[in-house]
Design a protein around this motif. Sequence first.
Motif, PDB file in Angstrom:
ATOM      1  N   LYS A  56      15.600   2.832 -13.561  1.00 18.98           N
ATOM      2  CA  LYS A  56      15.397   2.548 -14.978  1.00 18.98           C
ATOM      3  C   LYS A  56      15.187   1.069 -15.293  1.00 18.98           C
ATOM      4  CE  LYS A  56      17.901   6.673 -16.489  1.00 18.98           C
ATOM      5  NZ  LYS A  56      19.039   7.207 -17.304  1.00 18.98           N
ATOM      6  N   SER A  57      14.930   0.273 -14.260  1.00 17.95           N
ATOM      7  CA  SER A  57      14.672  -1.149 -14.484  1.00 17.95           C
ATOM      8  C   SER A  57      13.179  -1.463 -14.464  1.00 17.95           C
ATOM      9  CB  SER A  57      15.390  -1.984 -13.419  1.00 17.95           C
ATOM     10  OG  SER A  57      16.787  -1.866 -13.548  1.00 17.95           O
ATOM     11  N   ASP A  58      12.365  -0.443 -14.751  1.00 18.37           N
ATOM     12  CA  ASP A  58      10.918  -0.609 -14.627  1.00 18.37           C
ATOM     13  C   ASP A  58      10.308  -1.513 -15.698  1.00 18.37           C
ATOM     14  OD1 ASP A  58      11.617   1.478 -16.442  1.00 18.37           O
ATOM     15  OD2 ASP A  58       9.539   2.135 -16.471  1.00 18.37           O
ATOM     16  N   PHE A  59      11.049  -1.858 -16.752  1.00 19.60           N
ATOM     17  CA  PHE A  59      10.513  -2.709 -17.805  1.00 19.60           C
ATOM     18  C   PHE A  59      10.759  -4.184 -17.513  1.00 19.60           C
ATOM     19  CE2 PHE A  59       9.724  -3.850 -22.344  1.00 19.60           C
ATOM     20  CZ  PHE A  59       8.529  -3.156 -22.493  1.00 19.60           C
ATOM     21  N   GLN A  98       0.630  -1.789 -12.879  1.00 19.43           N
ATOM     22  CA  GLN A  98      -0.019  -0.494 -13.121  1.00 19.43           C
ATOM     23  C   GLN A  98       0.263   0.517 -12.014  1.00 19.43           C
ATOM     24  OE1 GLN A  98      -4.283  -0.970 -13.057  1.00 19.43           O
ATOM     25  NE2 GLN A  98      -4.212  -2.328 -11.272  1.00 19.43           N
ATOM     26  N   ASN A  99       0.794   0.032 -10.900  1.00 22.08           N
ATOM     27  CA  ASN A  99       1.095   0.912  -9.767  1.00 22.08           C
ATOM     28  C   ASN A  99       2.565   1.307  -9.688  1.00 22.08           C
ATOM     29  OD1 ASN A  99      -1.618   0.812  -8.723  1.00 22.08           O
ATOM     30  ND2 ASN A  99      -1.182  -1.284  -8.038  1.00 22.08           N
ATOM     31  N   GLY A 100       3.324   0.994 -10.736  1.00 23.95           N
ATOM     32  CA  GLY A 100       4.742   1.370 -10.757  1.00 23.95           C
ATOM     33  C   GLY A 100       5.612   0.471  -9.899  1.00 23.95           C
ATOM     34  N   ILE A 101       5.110  -0.709  -9.563  1.00 25.58           N
ATOM     35  CA  ILE A 101       5.842  -1.644  -8.698  1.00 25.58           C
ATOM     36  C   ILE A 101       6.313  -2.825  -9.533  1.00 25.58           C
ATOM     37  CG2 ILE A 101       5.707  -3.144  -6.673  1.00 25.58           C
ATOM     38  CD1 ILE A 101       3.317  -1.364  -5.739  1.00 25.58           C
ATOM     39  N   THR A 102       7.598  -3.119  -9.503  1.00 24.59           N
ATOM     40  CA  THR A 102       8.115  -4.308 -10.174  1.00 24.59           C
ATOM     41  C   THR A 102       8.370  -5.398  -9.135  1.00 24.59           C
ATOM     42  OG1 THR A 102      10.474  -3.714 -10.025  1.00 24.59           O
ATOM     43  CG2 THR A 102       9.230  -2.874 -11.920  1.00 24.59           C
ATOM     44  N   PRO A 128       0.804  -1.230   0.000  1.00 27.63           N
ATOM     45  CA  PRO A 128       0.000   0.000   0.000  1.00 27.63           C
ATOM     46  C   PRO A 128       0.836   1.279   0.000  1.00 27.63           C
ATOM     47  CG  PRO A 128      -0.968  -1.603   1.483  1.00 27.63           C
ATOM     48  CD  PRO A 128       0.360  -2.171   1.047  1.00 27.63           C
ATOM     49  N   TYR A 129       1.984   1.264   0.677  1.00 25.71           N
ATOM     50  CA  TYR A 129       2.854   2.444   0.685  1.00 25.71           C
ATOM     51  C   TYR A 129       3.511   2.641  -0.676  1.00 25.71           C
ATOM     52  CZ  TYR A 129       2.229   2.723   5.716  1.00 25.71           C
ATOM     53  OH  TYR A 129       1.677   2.869   6.968  1.00 25.71           O
ATOM     54  N   MET A 130       3.901   1.535  -1.309  1.00 31.36           N
ATOM     55  CA  MET A 130       4.454   1.637  -2.654  1.00 31.36           C
ATOM     56  C   MET A 130       3.407   2.156  -3.636  1.00 31.36           C
ATOM     57  SD  MET A 130       6.743  -1.846  -2.962  1.00 31.36           S
ATOM     58  CE  MET A 130       8.249  -2.082  -2.010  1.00 31.36           C
ATOM     59  N   ARG A 131       2.181   1.679  -3.507  1.00 30.60           N
ATOM     60  CA  ARG A 131       1.105   2.142  -4.378  1.00 30.60           C
ATOM     61  C   ARG A 131       0.876   3.642  -4.241  1.00 30.60           C
ATOM     62  NH1 ARG A 131      -3.943  -2.154  -3.835  1.00 30.60           N
ATOM     63  NH2 ARG A 131      -3.095  -3.819  -5.189  1.00 30.60           N
ATOM     64  N   SER A 132       0.946   4.119  -3.015  1.00 29.68           N
ATOM     65  CA  SER A 132       0.652   5.535  -2.768  1.00 29.68           C
ATOM     66  C   SER A 132       1.649   6.457  -3.453  1.00 29.68           C
ATOM     67  CB  SER A 132       0.631   5.816  -1.266  1.00 29.68           C
ATOM     68  OG  SER A 132       1.932   5.708  -0.702  1.00 29.68           O
TER      69      SER A 132
END
Length: 257
Positions: free
Chosen positions: A233-236, A178-182, A128-132
């Motif tokens: 930059k490792s988001d992919f 979709q929340n920017g979490i890998t 939840p903190y990462m999502r925020s």
Amino acid sequence: MKEKIAMITGGATGIGRKTAIMLAQSGISIAVTYRKSKSEAEVLINELQKLYGVNCIAVQGDAADEAECIQAVGTVLHTFGKIDILIHNAGPYIHERKTMIEYTSEEWNYLISGNLNGFFYMAKQVIPYMRSQKWGRIVTFGFERSDTAPGWIYRSAFAAAKSGLTSLTKTLALEEAQNGITVNMVCPGDIIGEWKESSIDAANQQKDAAVPIGRPGTGEDLARVISFLCDEKSDFITGSVIPVTGGTDVLNKIHQE
């Protein structure tokens, strides 16, 4: 870059310790959890603070105990206000060779809880903190070919837990993209003893014919991959299961021993 906070379970010794050092070198503040290695954890955080000037804490917490997992996460959040990176390095392991029916219920439950349930307990609090903030990095540990759910003789509980964790890693990667979490998994080769805290330079000085690249694996080999996965930059890269084995067919080697 804004201060990043990494929580590393079982980070006081071994591969977790090497990972903590490498992330601290990048300016990331560190929280390590430990079960019994209090003195080692305290030495580590003092070293990281002195050498790299990052904020660090050590928190007691058994990865197999839900209450302790929740309390450990709560302590880190109270101290830093957030957790950007969660690395689930802790993972109970019984070295004694046992067939499945030789395990006690207590042993079985402890291995399943420490390797699989403990990650659920912590990730549920952290996500939840990462999502925020629309950003997060999660790294789990498996074993070679755990994504194929292979049989591993005398390691039924550990293999079952890690195979389940592999599936959970991939599921979370889909749910949280979709929340920017890998969410990714690394799978160590046959890295044992002092090599867990050793460097690649040290390993290059020693030959190991059992490893195709010709040298032992080290904690630094794992830490370098984890550090890359935690980069902005490792988001992919998400949902990946990455073997770090030097080309060794680890399971086949172990089965032949």
